[in-house]
Motif scaffolding. Structure first.
Motif, PDB file in Angstrom:
ATOM      1  N   THR B  44       0.834  -1.202   0.000  1.00 17.36           N
ATOM      2  CA  THR B  44       0.000   0.000   0.000  1.00 17.36           C
ATOM      3  C   THR B  44       0.871   1.255   0.000  1.00 17.36           C
ATOM      4  N   THR B  45       1.974   1.160   0.754  1.00 17.91           N
ATOM      5  CA  THR B  45       2.890   2.301   0.809  1.00 17.91           C
ATOM      6  C   THR B  45       3.420   2.630  -0.586  1.00 17.91           C
ATOM      7  N   SER B  48       0.693   4.227  -2.694  1.00 20.25           N
ATOM      8  CA  SER B  48       0.376   5.612  -2.361  1.00 20.25           C
ATOM      9  C   SER B  48       1.482   6.569  -2.825  1.00 20.25           C
ATOM     10  N   LEU B  53       0.161  10.327  -2.962  1.00 17.17           N
ATOM     11  CA  LEU B  53      -0.475  10.627  -1.687  1.00 17.17           C
ATOM     12  C   LEU B  53       0.594  10.956  -0.656  1.00 17.17           C
ATOM     13  N   ASP B  54       1.814  10.658  -0.974  1.00 16.11           N
ATOM     14  CA  ASP B  54       2.952  10.930  -0.104  1.00 16.11           C
ATOM     15  C   ASP B  54       4.200  10.999  -0.995  1.00 16.11           C
ATOM     16  N   ALA B  74      -0.554  17.306  -6.251  1.00 17.66           N
ATOM     17  CA  ALA B  74      -2.011  17.380  -6.421  1.00 17.66           C
ATOM     18  C   ALA B  74      -2.374  17.275  -7.903  1.00 17.66           C
ATOM     19  N   ARG B  77      -2.192  13.698  -8.940  1.00 14.45           N
ATOM     20  CA  ARG B  77      -3.387  12.965  -8.492  1.00 14.45           C
ATOM     21  C   ARG B  77      -4.583  13.301  -9.371  1.00 14.45           C
ATOM     22  N   LYS B  78      -4.664  14.550  -9.777  1.00 20.83           N
ATOM     23  CA  LYS B  78      -5.834  14.994 -10.516  1.00 20.83           C
ATOM     24  C   LYS B  78      -5.811  14.508 -11.968  1.00 20.83           C
ATOM     25  N   PHE B  83      -7.459   6.203  -8.282  1.00 21.76           N
ATOM     26  CA  PHE B  83      -7.382   5.144  -7.273  1.00 21.76           C
ATOM     27  C   PHE B  83      -8.639   4.277  -7.237  1.00 21.76           C
ATOM     28  N   PHE B  85     -10.003   1.451  -4.318  1.00 23.35           N
ATOM     29  CA  PHE B  85      -9.629   0.903  -3.016  1.00 23.35           C
ATOM     30  C   PHE B  85     -10.411  -0.367  -2.712  1.00 23.35           C
ATOM     31  N   ASN B  89     -14.579   3.189  -1.239  1.00 22.13           N
ATOM     32  CA  ASN B  89     -14.413   4.624  -1.045  1.00 22.13           C
ATOM     33  C   ASN B  89     -15.249   5.493  -1.971  1.00 22.13           C
ATOM     34  N   ALA B 101     -19.252  11.561 -11.615  1.00 24.33           N
ATOM     35  CA  ALA B 101     -19.139  12.937 -12.101  1.00 24.33           C
ATOM     36  C   ALA B 101     -18.107  13.746 -11.310  1.00 24.33           C
ATOM     37  N   LEU B 102     -17.773  13.242 -10.113  1.00 24.73           N
ATOM     38  CA  LEU B 102     -16.787  13.903  -9.258  1.00 24.73           C
ATOM     39  C   LEU B 102     -15.477  14.175  -9.999  1.00 24.73           C
ATOM     40  N   THR B 103     -15.093  13.245 -10.874  1.00 23.28           N
ATOM     41  CA  THR B 103     -13.782  13.377 -11.510  1.00 23.28           C
ATOM     42  C   THR B 103     -13.852  13.746 -12.979  1.00 23.28           C
ATOM     43  N   ARG B 141     -15.503   5.620 -11.852  1.00 22.89           N
ATOM     44  CA  ARG B 141     -14.965   6.923 -11.457  1.00 22.89           C
ATOM     45  C   ARG B 141     -13.517   7.057 -11.927  1.00 22.89           C
TER      46      ARG B 141
END
Ligand SMILES: Nc1ncnc2c1ncn2[C@@H]1O[C@H](COP(=O)(O)OP(=O)(O)O)[C@@H](O)[C@H]1O
Ligand SMILES: [Mg+2]
Lengths: 433, 211
Positions: B44-45, B48, B53-54, B74, B77-78, B83, B85, B89, B101-103, B141
């Motif tokens: 997972t590390t 991410s 995410l890190d 950011a 990510r965008k 992702f 999960f 999520n 529609a969020l993305t 999504r």
């Protein structure tokens, strides 16, 4: 999907939270709105009082350095040797622009024994004149402006008040009139011991308000009902120029309190007052009596508005903090899809502002219902309950409420988001499962 | 072609012994990658870090040859990754259509229908969908975002065998038909068998096995 649409969906779908937020915001803004309305009403009332009471100037004898000692049968007496307020001065003052009225009032300056009527009896009848005991009278130019009529203790019930033009007139109490079966227009005669003369008066007015105030009077002049009002013209004629040559003080009434300083300057500059041992001052006592409680109401309300703003920001922050912490998963999802932290905070802010828009508007209705009661309650804390306010909540008040409200919401949302937003996206994701 | 490259990354949770020691790998469009390894080995590390995410303690991650640290985490990510999960999520106050529609600005319904959801299901409360359906929404999504790289952390971990197979097929389609780079962290051997490249994480190091 932008943050405004997300905020709209949240408010619409999370109806229970929206309802709670709505209630909290409505209560907060009702308090602030009511506070502003009461403060404005009391500011308005202060201005009204100022106009209603008008302004007063006071002309007095300047006794400092103008007293001389002399001997009489009683021993050493101090007497004033300066100038008196003469009719000539009063005339000049009455002609000054802005002066609407004037009065001089001297209590117990005329003692008259009843020749053809009777005083209400006291415990002792000393009968020190050939017409029995004498009662005292207040000499005045304008009885309407005398203390008892001004403060409402006495009210004229028939006839009229005496004016500076009157001569040989008297105002008597209703009690005395009833006792002697006298009415307005009747003539009465008194014997004045000081001048050893008989004086004839016409009754021009009868007033009420002396009842039940006599107590256990020893002499007739201790019974308020026996003590009337007489005119100054009669005083000057009866006592003669050598004994009485002017007034002790003169109250000057000014039409518009705003221009009182202006009128003061004009009176002060009158040639008739040049070099006279007289003092002129602006009298604000009456105004203060009414304005002071209104002033303290204003500062009370100001304090309340500040306290309410602080407390409500705290409550709102607490509520939002709890809710936002419960939305960690959502924040993580939004961050993982590339929404910035600023975008997410903007959503939280928009959600609260959306609800606030409606809540603030409904607080105007609620405020209308409670503002009157609230002001009565607050007034009763700061006055003896005589003052009254005309509270109005207009659309104009909503503007400051919206502005204050939105600032408070911005602070609350920023503080509430802080703990979550300063986490790294990965921390939020690892904590959300 | 190589879309994303991991160069000698090292990662440790503040001050502890490193979870990832010296990891390097290359990812290409149109292929499925699975990352295998025992629990707690750092899968997972790694995912991410790939998804920004890190940031790694050391080393760099390149997307189309550019360091994502420089182009912005950011923004990565965008625009570049999406992702999926294990726990789906989805945002629970939004319908499946709204979650998609969020993305994206694309209409969400065709995407959801292609993944097997009916119009009615697309407008239901997301919590009233089965696990398989929720994971389809999450994949929709990811696809709607138009990102080149899909990062899936145990996407079939909560699903029964048949549903897991369906989801696996969908992910395969994403790579082979839609030319995405799909990186899947998994325990499932069935899923691993479908992969074009199997990466094994062991003691902080990565072994690559191309099939
Ligand atoms: N937020 C964290 N803080 C400290 N240690 C963590 C954190 N997240 C994971 N770890 C540790 O890092 C190691 C790798 O974790 P993870 O990447 O989640 O493993 P995997 O996904 O392979 O099961 C584990 O030993 C875990 O205990
Ligand atoms: Mg894991």
């Amino acid at each position: 999907m932008n943050f405004i649409k997300r905020a709209g969906l949240y408010c619409f779908r999370q109806r229970f939270k929206t309802l709670i937020l709505f209630l909290v915001l409505t209560i907060i803004s009702t308090f602030i709105l009511t506070g502003i309305a009461i403060r404005d009403a009391s500011v308005g009332a202060t201005a009204d009082v100022q106009t209603a009471i008008g302004g007063k100037l006071l002309l007095e004898l300047d006794t400092e350095g103008h007293m001389s000692s002399g001997q009489n049968s009683w021993g050493t007496v101090q007497s004033y040797n300066g100038d008196l307020i003469t009719n000539e001065i009063v005339d000049a003052i009455s002609k000054v622009d802005g002066v609407v009225d004037y009065n001089s009032e001297d209590k117990a300056s005329f003692y008259g024994a009843a020749i053809d009527f009777k005083y209400l009896p006291a415990s002792f009848n000393l009968s020190y004149t050939s017409y029995g005991e004498a009662s005292s009278y207040t000499a005045t130019l304008s009885s309407e402006k005398c203390t008892e009529f001004q403060n409402g203790k006495y009210q004229l019930v028939s006839g009229r008040h005496m004016t500076p033009k009157d001569k040989n007139v008297v105002l008597i109490s209703k009690e005395l009139a009833d006792y002697n079966n006298l009415s307005v227009g009747d003539k009465i005669n008194m014997y004045c011991m000081d001048s050893d003369s008989k004086v004839k008066f016409e009754i021009v007015g009868i007033y009420d308000g002396t009842e039940g105030t006599s107590g256990n009077a020893l002499t007739v002049d201790e019974i308020p009902a026996n003590c009337g009002y007489v005119d100054y013209a009669m005083m000057f004629e009866t006592f003669g120029k050598d004994y009485l040559n002017g007034y002790q003080q003169l109250t000057i009434y000014v039409e518009d309190p705003v221009s009182i300083q202006n009128v003061y300057d004009k009176v002060k500059a009158l040639p008739e007052l040049k070099g006279k041992t007289l003092k002129l001052s602006i009298d604000t006592d009456d105004y203060d009596v009414v304005a002071t409680p209104l002033d303290s109401l204003q500062s009370l309300v100001n304090t309340l508005i500040i306290i309410i703003s602080f407390v409500s920001t705290a409550i709102l922050t607490l509520l939002l903090t709890i809710w936002i912490r419960g939305r960690k998963k959502e924040i993580g999802i939004l961050l993982s899809t590339g929404k910035s932290k600023r975008n997410i905070i903007a959503q939280f802010f928009t959600e609260t502002v959306m609800v606030a828009m409606v809540a603030f508007a409904s607080s105007a209705l609620l405020g209308k219902l409670i503002a009157g009661k609230a002001s009565d309650f607050l007034l009763s804390r700061v006055t003896s309950g005589t003052a009254n306010l005309n509270i109005q909540i207009s659309a104009g008040y909503l503007l400051p409420v919206y502005m204050i409200g939105i600032v408070l919401i911005a602070v609350s949302v920023a503080v509430a988001s802080w703990t979550v937003i300063r986490l790294k996206p990965r921390d939020i994701l690892s904590k959300m499962s | 072609m190589c879309i994303m490259e991991v160069c000698n990354i090292k990662y440790s949770y503040d001050g502890r012994k490193p979870v990832l020691k010296k990891v390097s790998a290359k990812f290409e469009l149109g292929k499925i990658y699975t990352i295998l390894g025992p629990s707690g080995c750092g899968k997972t590390t790694l995912l991410s870090l790939l998804g920004a995410l890190d940031s790694p303690t050391d080393g760099q991650i390149l997307f189309r040859g550019e360091d994502i640290e420089k182009t912005g985490l950011a923004a990565h990510r965008k625009n570049n990754v999406a992702f999926i999960f294990q726990s789906y999520n989805l945002i629970d106050y939004m319908t499946p259509a709204e979650n998609v529609a969020l993305t994206s600005k694309l209409p969400p319904l065709p995407i959801l229908e292609r993944l097997g959801l009916t119009k009615e299901e697309a407008r239901r409360n997301v919590l009233k969908l089965s696990g398989g359906q929720q994971q389809r929404v999450a994949i929709a999504r990811a696809l709607a975002s138009d990102a080149d790289v899909i990062l899936a952390d145990e996407p079939t971990g909560n699903l029964d065998e048949d549903t897991a197979a369906e989801i696996t097929d969908i992910l395969k389609e994403c790579a082979h038909q839609m030319n995405k780079c799909v990186v899947i962290v998994t325990h499932s051997n069935d899923l691993a068998k479908q992969a074009d490249v199997v990466l094994r994480l062991k003691k902080g190091e990565l072994q690559t096995k191309v099939r």
